[in-house]
Structures are given as structure tokens and as C-alpha cells.
Design a protein around this motif. Structure first.
Motif, mmCIF file in Angstrom:
data_model
loop_
_atom_site.group_PDB
_atom_site.id
_atom_site.type_symbol
_atom_site.label_atom_id
_atom_site.label_comp_id
_atom_site.label_asym_id
_atom_site.label_seq_id
_atom_site.Cartn_x
_atom_site.Cartn_y
_atom_site.Cartn_z
ATOM 1 N N ARG A 30 0.843 -1.192 0.000
ATOM 2 C CA ARG A 30 0.000 0.000 0.000
ATOM 3 C C ARG A 30 0.884 1.250 0.000
ATOM 4 O O ARG A 30 1.765 1.386 0.861
ATOM 5 N N PHE A 31 0.631 2.120 -0.968
ATOM 6 C CA PHE A 31 1.368 3.374 -1.124
ATOM 7 C C PHE A 31 0.390 4.498 -0.795
ATOM 8 O O PHE A 31 -0.615 4.662 -1.475
ATOM 9 N N THR A 32 0.692 5.289 0.260
ATOM 10 C CA THR A 32 -0.275 6.271 0.755
ATOM 11 C C THR A 32 -0.041 7.690 0.242
ATOM 12 O O THR A 32 -0.875 8.551 0.472
ATOM 13 N N THR A 49 2.418 -8.903 -10.550
ATOM 14 C CA THR A 49 1.903 -7.701 -9.901
ATOM 15 C C THR A 49 0.579 -7.323 -10.546
ATOM 16 O O THR A 49 0.472 -7.281 -11.770
ATOM 17 N N TYR A 50 -0.419 -7.052 -9.711
ATOM 18 C CA TYR A 50 -1.730 -6.583 -10.148
ATOM 19 C C TYR A 50 -1.966 -5.231 -9.483
ATOM 20 O O TYR A 50 -1.816 -5.096 -8.258
ATOM 21 N N GLY A 89 -2.210 4.134 -3.945
ATOM 22 C CA GLY A 89 -2.948 2.929 -4.269
ATOM 23 C C GLY A 89 -2.296 1.678 -3.722
ATOM 24 O O GLY A 89 -1.363 1.750 -2.920
ATOM 25 N N THR A 90 -2.796 0.536 -4.187
ATOM 26 C CA THR A 90 -2.378 -0.770 -3.684
ATOM 27 C C THR A 90 -1.984 -1.677 -4.836
ATOM 28 O O THR A 90 -2.704 -1.791 -5.824
ATOM 29 N N LEU A 91 -0.844 -2.336 -4.654
ATOM 30 C CA LEU A 91 -0.377 -3.379 -5.563
ATOM 31 C C LEU A 91 -0.576 -4.721 -4.876
ATOM 32 O O LEU A 91 -0.266 -4.865 -3.687
ATOM 33 N N ILE A 92 -1.072 -5.695 -5.612
ATOM 34 C CA ILE A 92 -1.201 -7.058 -5.101
ATOM 35 C C ILE A 92 -0.155 -7.902 -5.835
ATOM 36 O O ILE A 92 -0.226 -8.051 -7.056
ATOM 37 N N ASP A 93 0.814 -8.394 -5.084
ATOM 38 C CA ASP A 93 1.915 -9.177 -5.655
ATOM 39 C C ASP A 93 1.797 -10.631 -5.247
ATOM 40 O O ASP A 93 1.487 -10.930 -4.084
ATOM 41 N N CYS A 94 2.064 -11.513 -6.192
ATOM 42 C CA CYS A 94 2.175 -12.944 -5.919
ATOM 43 C C CYS A 94 3.609 -13.353 -6.180
ATOM 44 O O CYS A 94 4.211 -12.921 -7.172
ATOM 45 N N PHE A 95 4.149 -14.169 -5.303
ATOM 46 C CA PHE A 95 5.522 -14.643 -5.428
ATOM 47 C C PHE A 95 5.534 -16.161 -5.429
ATOM 48 O O PHE A 95 4.804 -16.793 -4.653
#
Length: 103
Positions: A30-32, A49-50, A89-95
Motif C-alpha cells: 500500500r502506497f499512501t 503484480t496486479y 494505491g495498492t499493488l497485489i503481488d504474488c511470489f
């Protein structure tokens, strides 16, 4: 289901593991504030990354690209990457495999 803490990762940036398994992990970043930075780095994990919300300028190796809500991309293992937040906003990352260093 485990509750994972929100962890500061830089000025105006936090991360929270949403779910994990030895073979995969899902994490929200989350980037504020505009201008917040996801520092350049690399790792042995494949990352997808989404962009859930916000706008970001990503550096992916020698390429820069601007992304916004609904965009997604894959970052190969060991590719140097990072981002600058243009709109909060928010990035949803899968690793894959999971980032044990995030636990």
C-alpha cells in the motif's frame, strides 16, 4: 487463516502478507502518498503484480512503464525492478516460491 501484520517498507509504503503457502505467497503493498518509492531490487522469486488501485511508474530492467488499475504483469526471477507511486494505491503481488523473508 492467519492474520499477518502490516509492516512498513519505506516512507508511505507498507506491506501485508494476505496468504501464503511454501510454493506461493500473496502480498498487498500500500502506497499512501504520491512520490513514495518501491526501491529497486531483485530476488530469485517469480513475481506477478496486479494494480488494484492507484498509478505507478515501474522500472523493469531497462524498461519503464506506467500502470494503473486493472493492469498486471510478471517479473522474471532476478530482474531488477522497482516503482514510484504517481497516485496513492495498492499493488497485489504474488511470489513463487513464497518470500520466507516476509514471514
Amino acid at each position: 487463516m492467519a492474520d499477518f501484520p502490516v509492516v512498513p517498507t519505506g516512507e508511505n509504503v507498507t506491506r501485508q502478507v494476505l496468504s501464503d503457502h511454501p510454493e506461493m505467497m500473496v502480498v498487498a503493498f500500500r502506497f499512501t502518498e504520491a512520490g513514495a518509492v518501491g526501491a529497486l531490487h531483485d530476488h530469485p522469486h517469480v513475481q506477478s503484480t496486479y494494480v488494484e488501485t492507484g498509478r505507478f511508474r515501474f522500472t523493469l530492467g531497462d524498461v519503464e512503464k506506467e500502470v494503473g488499475p486493472g493492469d498486471s504483469f510478471v517479473i522474471p526471477t532476478q530482474l531488477t525492478h522497482g516503482c514510484v507511486c504517481l497516485e496513492p494505491g495498492t499493488l497485489i503481488d504474488c511470489f513463487t516460491p513464497r518470500r520466507d523473508d516476509f514471514l
